[in-house]
Design an enzyme around this catalytic site. Structure first.
Site, PDB file in Angstrom:
ATOM      1  N   ASP A 224       0.865  -1.177   0.000  1.00  0.00           N
ATOM      2  CA  ASP A 224       0.000   0.000   0.000  1.00  0.00           C
ATOM      3  C   ASP A 224       0.901   1.227   0.000  1.00  0.00           C
ATOM      4  OD1 ASP A 224      -2.230  -1.612   0.165  1.00  0.00           O
ATOM      5  OD2 ASP A 224      -2.387  -1.483   2.339  1.00  0.00           O
ATOM      6  N   ASP A 379     -13.602  -4.419  -1.654  1.00  0.00           N
ATOM      7  CA  ASP A 379     -13.401  -4.073  -0.243  1.00  0.00           C
ATOM      8  C   ASP A 379     -14.726  -4.194   0.513  1.00  0.00           C
ATOM      9  OD1 ASP A 379     -10.650  -3.346  -0.499  1.00  0.00           O
ATOM     10  OD2 ASP A 379     -11.260  -1.445  -1.380  1.00  0.00           O
TER      11      ASP A 379
END
Length: 524
Positions: A224, A379
């Site tokens: 990330d 997600d």
């Protein structure tokens, strides 16, 4: 000097980097005359068969390429460039191939996931100089939905199994072409390219030849990436998507260096998720472009980039389409792009109107670069309900009751980094995205993120059963045993982790060593 036929689509940067890593100088083909005078020609084909052949025709490269092949001069074709050597393809029935070799290209017809994505073995069918220093049990990287059915068995160099036995490379004289990607096959792939480049090496055949080959489960390292408060790009990791600690963005390292480290440890793929918008930048100045360019110089496994793959207008008023953004990422070293929040909005519109437009980012990118180039990053979070008919969503019975004792739940899709829930469930999202042309599902879970308690097996099973494309399990890994659990208990083709790798709690190599002999893997 290597002449590289770059027809303008897909990731050729990795091939150039691999050749330069081996000490070669690369010259790009600008016209047919460049092919005619080439000493050694490398042709990396990427994406859609029909689009590739049309571009070759439009650029008047067909006849020069056929003349080169007929003269039996050194040639190395990769992926769709292998398929181009044959007469026709089911992917584009109205677009003829080169017809240099007799045969056709067919779509996989199997209960296994399609595309065929990942590391598989090979069975040598004749001797070749590209086999020098190979044993025969190595894994090579494949990513394709179509395969060659060859009429002349004498030109088959290797075959591979995936629901059927298919031709994974061919050789006729100095002409070699592979369905696998040597530039993405790590040290083994680099050795194959090195062997091809050295015309003085003797033709050999590997000592081992497996009776059948098996697709390996993939271990993916995820980074990330975002800018911290000082404006520097860092790798971070959140707990249920919160990346700040004591007010500051967690800094777990620099993206390029970490990616190279994971490659050396044996990661099968590297995924970059850009969790900062960078919406104001001109496309050519976007920080992740430089991250990809630098990483692809030394990392020879597949690279996926996610975040910001959408239409946007920069601070100068220039509008970019999602296809343009994806194209720049591909040209900078990405092999796949990941679409997250925008996929939710696209599916909502499809469900609302009852039809597709053909113009969504998923459809456009898949049409140009192939289904295998599009990953959907989901997600979701759990929402508990009292009964299966409590909501108009894909509800499942759970072994982990909710806070009020609820025995059922559904998985709500979210956008904006998990901050906004939508009236859409993860199973429906995955199904519609597959219909739109996506080739893979990256399945996160907000409830599991940062918990180190293992993957959400119920979520993974429900989505995997709903689609025919590969599924990557993500969120919750805390030990090597969790990877074994997800591979044994579900049919997920790959598993991804971030925090445990970044913090060196469970290195990639340790996961590989733990899985060795328990499930099919590519050794670290």
């Amino acid at each position: 000097m290597i002449t590289l036929l770059d027809y303008g689509a897909g990731n050729v940067r990795s091939v150039i980097n691999a050749l330069e890593h081996l000490g070669e100088t690369v010259q790009l083909v600008k016209n047919g005359a460049d092919i005619a005078k080439a000493d050694r020609l490398v042709f990396p084909g990427v994406g859609n068969f029909g689009a590739m052949m049309q571009i070759l025709r439009d650029k008047q490269l067909i006849e020069p390429l056929l003349a080169y092949l007929r003269e039996d001069r050194p040639f190395f074709g990769i992926c769709v460039a292998l398929q181009a050597l044959f007469t026709s393809s089911e992917e584009a029935p109205d677009m003829p191939g080169l017809g240099f070799l007799p045969g056709r290209v067919k779509r996989f017809d199997t209960e296994l996931s399609v595309p065929h994505i990942g590391w598989n073995g090979y069975k040598a069918r004749q001797s070749s100089r590209i086999f020098n220093d190979l044993v025969g049990d190595e894994k090579l990287y494949f990513v394709h939905s179509y395969y060659v059915e060859c009429d002349n068995r004498d030109v088959v160099l290797t075959s591979t199994d995936y629901g059927c036995e298919f031709v994974s490379s061919v050789q006729q004289g100095n002409i070699i072409a592979t369905q696998f990607h040597p530039e993405k096959s790590g040290r083994v792939g680099l050795k194959i390219l090195e062997n091809f480049l050295d015309g003085s090496r003797q033709a050999v055949i590997p000592q081992q030849c497996p009776q059948s080959t098996r697709l390996a489960k993939r271990i993916i390292a995820c980074l990330d990436v975002r800018s911290n408060d000082a404006g520097d790009l860092v790798v971070t990791k959140g707990d249920q998507y919160d990346v700040r600690e004591k007010g500051d963005v967690r800094n777990l390292g620099k993206p390029v260096q970490l990616a190279e480290d994971y490659y050396r440890q044996g990661a099968d793929e590297i995924t970059f998720l850009n969790i900062t918008g960078f919406r104001d930048f001109p496309l050519e100045d976007m920080p992740m472009i430089q991250v990809l360019r630098q990483t692809s110089k030394n990392v020879f496994v597949p690279l996926t980039i996610g975040g910001g793959i959408r239409d946007f207008t920069d601070r100068n008023g220039r509008r970019y389409s999602a296809l343009e953004v994806a194209s720049e990422y591909f040209r900078s070293g990405a092999d796949k792009i990941s679409i997250g929040s925008d996929a939710v909005l696209i599916v909502e519109e499809v469900l609302k109107t009852g039809k597709t437009t053909g113009m969504s980012s998923i459809e456009q990118i898949a049409r140009v670069y192939g289904n295998q180039a599009v990953v959907i990053s989901v997600d979701p979070r759990r929402v508990y309900v009292e009964s299966p008919d409590a909501v108009e969503h894909q509800v499942m019975e759970t072994a982990y009751p909710g806070p009020g004792g609820e025995k059922y739940c559904w998985y709500q899709c979210t956008i904006k980094g998990g901050r906004e829930g939508r009236n859409l469930d993860a199973v429906t999202l995955a199904r519609v995205c597959e219909q739109l042309g996506a080739g893979e599902i990256l399945l996160n879970c907000i409830d599991k993120d940062g918990t180190n308690s293992g993957f959400d097996l119920e979520l993974i099973t429900s989505v995997r059963q709903a689609v025919t494309i590969p599924v990557i399990a993500s969120s919750g890994a805390g030990s090597a045993a969790h990877f074994l659990e997800v591979f044994v208990e579900t049919d997920a083709e790959a598993a991804l982790a971030a925090g445990i790798f970044h913090r060196k709690e469970v290195p990639v190599g340790q996961v590989k060593n733990y899985l060795q002999g328990k499930v099919e893997i590519r050794p670290a």
